[in-house]
Write a protein that holds these residues in place. Structure first.
Motif, PDB file in Angstrom:
ATOM      1  N   LEU A  61       4.143   5.712 -11.167  1.00 52.67           N
ATOM      2  CA  LEU A  61       4.029   5.629  -9.715  1.00 52.67           C
ATOM      3  C   LEU A  61       3.217   4.397  -9.317  1.00 52.67           C
ATOM      4  O   LEU A  61       3.588   3.677  -8.381  1.00 52.67           O
ATOM      5  N   ALA A  62       2.144   4.142 -10.029  1.00 51.61           N
ATOM      6  CA  ALA A  62       1.323   2.964  -9.726  1.00 51.61           C
ATOM      7  C   ALA A  62       2.133   1.683  -9.869  1.00 51.61           C
ATOM      8  O   ALA A  62       1.978   0.755  -9.070  1.00 51.61           O
ATOM      9  N   GLY A  63       3.004   1.627 -10.852  1.00 54.62           N
ATOM     10  CA  GLY A  63       3.858   0.456 -11.014  1.00 54.62           C
ATOM     11  C   GLY A  63       4.764   0.250  -9.815  1.00 54.62           C
ATOM     12  O   GLY A  63       4.919  -0.865  -9.319  1.00 54.62           O
ATOM     13  N   THR A  71      -1.222  -2.422  -3.072  1.00 56.81           N
ATOM     14  CA  THR A  71      -2.242  -2.653  -4.091  1.00 56.81           C
ATOM     15  C   THR A  71      -3.281  -1.542  -4.106  1.00 56.81           C
ATOM     16  O   THR A  71      -3.644  -1.045  -5.172  1.00 56.81           O
ATOM     17  N   ALA A  72      -3.760  -1.155  -2.945  1.00 60.00           N
ATOM     18  CA  ALA A  72      -4.786  -0.102  -2.884  1.00 60.00           C
ATOM     19  C   ALA A  72      -4.254   1.212  -3.450  1.00 60.00           C
ATOM     20  O   ALA A  72      -4.945   1.896  -4.213  1.00 60.00           O
ATOM     21  N   GLY A  73      -3.028   1.565  -3.093  1.00 64.41           N
ATOM     22  CA  GLY A  73      -2.424   2.788  -3.624  1.00 64.41           C
ATOM     23  C   GLY A  73      -2.238   2.723  -5.128  1.00 64.41           C
ATOM     24  O   GLY A  73      -2.473   3.705  -5.835  1.00 64.41           O
ATOM     25  N   ALA A  74      -1.818   1.560  -5.623  1.00 60.20           N
ATOM     26  CA  ALA A  74      -1.614   1.386  -7.060  1.00 60.20           C
ATOM     27  C   ALA A  74      -2.923   1.537  -7.824  1.00 60.20           C
ATOM     28  O   ALA A  74      -2.975   2.198  -8.862  1.00 60.20           O
ATOM     29  N   VAL A  75      -3.991   0.929  -7.307  1.00 59.37           N
ATOM     30  CA  VAL A  75      -5.294   1.026  -7.972  1.00 59.37           C
ATOM     31  C   VAL A  75      -5.774   2.478  -7.975  1.00 59.37           C
ATOM     32  O   VAL A  75      -6.242   2.987  -8.999  1.00 59.37           O
ATOM     33  N   GLU A  76      -5.625   3.154  -6.846  1.00 59.02           N
ATOM     34  CA  GLU A  76      -6.040   4.560  -6.755  1.00 59.02           C
ATOM     35  C   GLU A  76      -5.253   5.429  -7.744  1.00 59.02           C
ATOM     36  O   GLU A  76      -5.809   6.282  -8.439  1.00 59.02           O
ATOM     37  N   THR A  77      -3.959   5.190  -7.827  1.00 58.30           N
ATOM     38  CA  THR A  77      -3.111   5.974  -8.724  1.00 58.30           C
ATOM     39  C   THR A  77      -3.420   5.666 -10.188  1.00 58.30           C
ATOM     40  O   THR A  77      -3.450   6.578 -11.025  1.00 58.30           O
TER      41      THR A  77
END
Length: 104
Positions: A61-63, A71-77
């Motif tokens: 999912l982060a990918g 970017t913020a969502g990817a880092v959080e995930t």
């Protein structure tokens, strides 16, 4: 969209495996439906909190989030994936998937 709805139905019924998820989200991405792929990952994660490979779904999912510019969502995930992973991925591998980001 029919494939997405069928995948949601199976996910909420507990009948959608991690390989099923990966195959379905790959197919969605290949047909230009990456936002639906992200949503399917989120739903699957919500229904499979005890799955021993939950971190794989988080990582994938982060990918997708990174590819979409979230970017913020990817880092959080990714941080969620690391938090639940028994053997976290090597930081260099994370940087390969999302170059230039710092992880907590």
């Amino acid at each position: 969209e029919h494939a997405f709805l069928l995948a949601l139905e199976k996910t909420t019924a507990g009948a959608f495996t991690l390989p099923d998820l990966i195959n379905a989200t790959t197919a969605l991405g290949e047909t230009g439906q990456a936002p639906l792929a992200q949503q399917l990952y989120k739903v699957w994660i919500g229904f499979n909190r005890e799955h021993p490979q939950l971190y794989v779904a988080h990582f994938n999912l982060a990918g997708l989030q990174g590819q979409a510019g979230d970017t913020a969502g990817a880092v959080e995930t990714l941080n969620a994936a690391i938090a639940i992973c028994a053997a976290p991925p090597v930081p260099a591998l994370l940087k390969l998937s999302l170059p230039g980001l710092a992880f907590a």
